[in-house]
Design a protein around this motif. Structure first.
Motif, PDB file in Angstrom:
ATOM      1  N   LEU A  63      -1.483   4.444   7.364  1.00  0.00           N
ATOM      2  CA  LEU A  63      -0.945   3.624   6.265  1.00  0.00           C
ATOM      3  C   LEU A  63      -0.548   2.242   6.773  1.00  0.00           C
ATOM      4  O   LEU A  63      -0.861   1.225   6.154  1.00  0.00           O
ATOM      5  CB  LEU A  63       0.258   4.324   5.628  1.00  0.00           C
ATOM      6  N   LEU A  64       0.128   2.189   7.909  1.00  0.00           N
ATOM      7  CA  LEU A  64       0.509   0.900   8.495  1.00  0.00           C
ATOM      8  C   LEU A  64      -0.732   0.056   8.788  1.00  0.00           C
ATOM      9  O   LEU A  64      -0.761  -1.146   8.494  1.00  0.00           O
ATOM     10  CB  LEU A  64       1.315   1.108   9.781  1.00  0.00           C
TER      11      LEU A  64
ATOM     12  N   GLU B 200       5.826  -3.055   7.853  1.00  0.00           N
ATOM     13  CA  GLU B 200       6.955  -2.115   7.723  1.00  0.00           C
ATOM     14  C   GLU B 200       6.587  -1.027   6.714  1.00  0.00           C
ATOM     15  O   GLU B 200       5.954  -1.314   5.698  1.00  0.00           O
ATOM     16  CB  GLU B 200       8.208  -2.838   7.207  1.00  0.00           C
ATOM     17  N   ALA B 201       7.008   0.206   6.972  1.00  0.00           N
ATOM     18  CA  ALA B 201       6.827   1.316   6.036  1.00  0.00           C
ATOM     19  C   ALA B 201       8.197   1.882   5.683  1.00  0.00           C
ATOM     20  O   ALA B 201       9.072   1.984   6.542  1.00  0.00           O
ATOM     21  CB  ALA B 201       5.961   2.403   6.646  1.00  0.00           C
TER      22      ALA B 201
ATOM     23  N   PHE C 210       5.621   3.694   1.284  1.00  0.00           N
ATOM     24  CA  PHE C 210       5.079   2.363   1.021  1.00  0.00           C
ATOM     25  C   PHE C 210       4.968   1.591   2.331  1.00  0.00           C
ATOM     26  O   PHE C 210       5.742   1.828   3.258  1.00  0.00           O
ATOM     27  CB  PHE C 210       6.026   1.575   0.103  1.00  0.00           C
ATOM     28  N   ALA C 211       4.051   0.632   2.379  1.00  0.00           N
ATOM     29  CA  ALA C 211       3.939  -0.256   3.538  1.00  0.00           C
ATOM     30  C   ALA C 211       3.498  -1.634   3.068  1.00  0.00           C
ATOM     31  O   ALA C 211       2.683  -1.761   2.163  1.00  0.00           O
ATOM     32  CB  ALA C 211       2.947   0.297   4.557  1.00  0.00           C
TER      33      ALA C 211
ATOM     34  N   VAL D 251       0.868  -1.174   0.000  1.00  0.00           N
ATOM     35  CA  VAL D 251       0.000   0.000   0.000  1.00  0.00           C
ATOM     36  C   VAL D 251       0.907   1.228   0.000  1.00  0.00           C
ATOM     37  O   VAL D 251       1.891   1.281   0.740  1.00  0.00           O
ATOM     38  CB  VAL D 251      -0.932  -0.001   1.234  1.00  0.00           C
ATOM     39  N   ALA D 252       0.592   2.192  -0.859  1.00  0.00           N
ATOM     40  CA  ALA D 252       1.411   3.400  -0.977  1.00  0.00           C
ATOM     41  C   ALA D 252       0.558   4.635  -0.732  1.00  0.00           C
ATOM     42  O   ALA D 252      -0.672   4.594  -0.834  1.00  0.00           O
ATOM     43  CB  ALA D 252       2.038   3.475  -2.366  1.00  0.00           C
ATOM     44  N   MET D 253       1.235   5.726  -0.402  1.00  0.00           N
ATOM     45  CA  MET D 253       0.578   7.012  -0.197  1.00  0.00           C
ATOM     46  C   MET D 253       1.547   8.106  -0.627  1.00  0.00           C
ATOM     47  O   MET D 253       2.697   8.134  -0.186  1.00  0.00           O
ATOM     48  CB  MET D 253       0.194   7.184   1.284  1.00  0.00           C
TER      49      MET D 253
END
Length: 140
Positions: free
Chosen positions: A52-53, A113-114, A95-96, A29-31
């Motif tokens: 996000l995590l 992990e991010a 990213f995570a 998953v990205a932001m």
């Protein structure tokens, strides 16, 4: 494909790729950095990183349960989340990706992990514990 909830989409999160071709794929998953996730000027807000995590943890566990053929039969209830902030989030994409450490019949443990530009330099990480509960069937 993992569908992200409205909160994740409002924060600008999206699924980008599978994490490892050698192992069962966990979604990444990205932001992107934006005005809605800025903390102090020029840095990502810690709450946005935590969100996000959390979304990556849910996506990871959903993907795992889907591969096991039981995703549609259960609902996930987060029991707790413990976040370690390791570096400042810079104004760039983050990213995570998670890993299911254990998934039993009632409880699951997920590690997430991010990172930003360099995957070996984590920005933050977390442990999430979930209760796996059967979905309630509506009375006919």
């Amino acid at each position: 494909m993992v569908a992200l909830p409205p909160y994740a989409r409002a924060m600008g999160m999206f699924v980008v790729e599978a994490h490892d071709s050698a192992a069962p794929a966990s979604p990444v998953v990205a932001m992107d950095f934006s005005e809605c996730n800025t903390g102090r000027p020029g840095f990502l807000h810690g709450g946005a990183i935590g969100g996000l995590l959390e979304m990556a943890g849910f996506a990871t566990l959903h993907a795992h349960l889907e591969r096991e053929g039981i995703d549609a039969q259960v609902r996930l209830k987060p029991v707790n989340i413990s976040i370690e902030y390791l570096r400042s989030g810079l104004p760039e994409r983050i990213f995570a990706c998670g890993e299911v450490v254990r998934a039993g019949r009632r409880v699951a443990n997920v590690r997430v992990e991010a990172w930003q530009a360099d995957r070996s330099k984590s920005v933050a990480s977390c442990w999430m514990n979930f209760l796996i509960a059967p979905k309630k069937v509506a009375a006919e």
